[in-house]
Design a protein around this motif. Structure first.
Motif, PDB file in Angstrom:
ATOM      1  N   ASN A 198       0.800  -1.231   0.000  1.00 17.76           N
ATOM      2  CA  ASN A 198       0.000   0.000   0.000  1.00 17.76           C
ATOM      3  C   ASN A 198       0.831   1.279   0.000  1.00 17.76           C
ATOM      4  OD1 ASN A 198      -2.332  -1.576   0.107  1.00 17.76           O
ATOM      5  ND2 ASN A 198      -2.292  -1.632   2.346  1.00 17.76           N
ATOM      6  N   TYR A 199       2.123   1.165   0.168  1.00 21.05           N
ATOM      7  CA  TYR A 199       2.969   2.352   0.276  1.00 21.05           C
ATOM      8  C   TYR A 199       4.011   2.403  -0.836  1.00 21.05           C
ATOM      9  CZ  TYR A 199       0.643   2.279   4.713  1.00 21.05           C
ATOM     10  OH  TYR A 199      -0.331   2.231   5.683  1.00 21.05           O
TER      11      TYR A 199
ATOM     12  N   TYR B 295       6.588   8.706   6.788  1.00 20.37           N
ATOM     13  CA  TYR B 295       5.888   7.841   5.841  1.00 20.37           C
ATOM     14  C   TYR B 295       4.377   8.080   5.892  1.00 20.37           C
ATOM     15  CZ  TYR B 295      10.343   5.521   5.257  1.00 20.37           C
ATOM     16  OH  TYR B 295      11.659   5.268   4.982  1.00 20.37           O
ATOM     17  N   ARG B 296       3.694   7.707   4.811  1.00 15.79           N
ATOM     18  CA  ARG B 296       2.247   7.937   4.692  1.00 15.79           C
ATOM     19  C   ARG B 296       1.446   7.310   5.822  1.00 15.79           C
ATOM     20  NH1 ARG B 296       1.046   6.336  -1.434  1.00 15.79           N
ATOM     21  NH2 ARG B 296       2.953   5.156  -1.145  1.00 15.79           N
ATOM     22  N   ASP B 297       1.956   6.233   6.405  1.00 15.89           N
ATOM     23  CA  ASP B 297       1.217   5.594   7.499  1.00 15.89           C
ATOM     24  C   ASP B 297       1.504   6.235   8.854  1.00 15.89           C
ATOM     25  OD1 ASP B 297       3.774   4.721   8.107  1.00 15.89           O
ATOM     26  OD2 ASP B 297       3.285   2.598   8.060  1.00 15.89           O
TER      27      ASP B 297
END
Length: 143
Positions: A24-25, A130-132
């Motif tokens: 997902n990243y 990071y996006r998360d």
């Protein structure tokens, strides 16, 4: 296993590994394509097994500094020395007095262990990099 410079013709195989490893990243098609376009400030190294790409390492060059932007080994070939071989090939090719930096997800213990084994050391931390929402260790290597 062999190592060579990557090219646009490697795009499909690199995207497959990117999606497999980062799920997902992962980087999108255009970002990876731009890194594979030949330019003086960037290179992609690929490691192959029987002509099939099993991993890649993407870098950007700035005078005597290089940033590792993206580094992945296909899950099937992880823990078999491919990452170590590719990273060392890249580091051994550097001229003296070259600094290499990278960011690595703070929870990615396997990658951090590999980088430390190669001579990288922590120089900083980026919160929510990071996006998360995970933070990133900033690591450096000096040849």
């Amino acid at each position: 296993m062999n190592i060579r410079l990557g090219s646009l013709s490697d795009l499909t195989e690199i995207i497959q590994i990117e999606n497999e490893v980062f799920k997902n990243y992962c980087w999108n098609y255009n970002i990876i394509k731009n890194e594979l376009i030949s330019a003086k400030d960037r290179e992609t190294f690929v490691i192959t097994d029987h002509e099939k790409i099993i991993g890649y390492l993407m870098i950007r060059k700035f005078k005597n500094q290089i940033d590792i932007l993206n580094f992945a080994i296909s899950k099937f070939f992880q823990k078999q020395g491919a990452g170590w071989k590719l990273l060392n090939y890249f580091l051994d090719s550097l001229p003296k007095m070259t600094q290499v930096t990278l960011e690595v997800k703070q929870g990615n213990k396997k990658a951090i262990k590999l980088y430390k084994k190669a001579g990288f050391y922590k120089v900083g931390f980026r919160k929510k990099y990071y996006r998360d929402g995970s933070g990133a260790l900033i690591m450096k290597f000096m040849k």
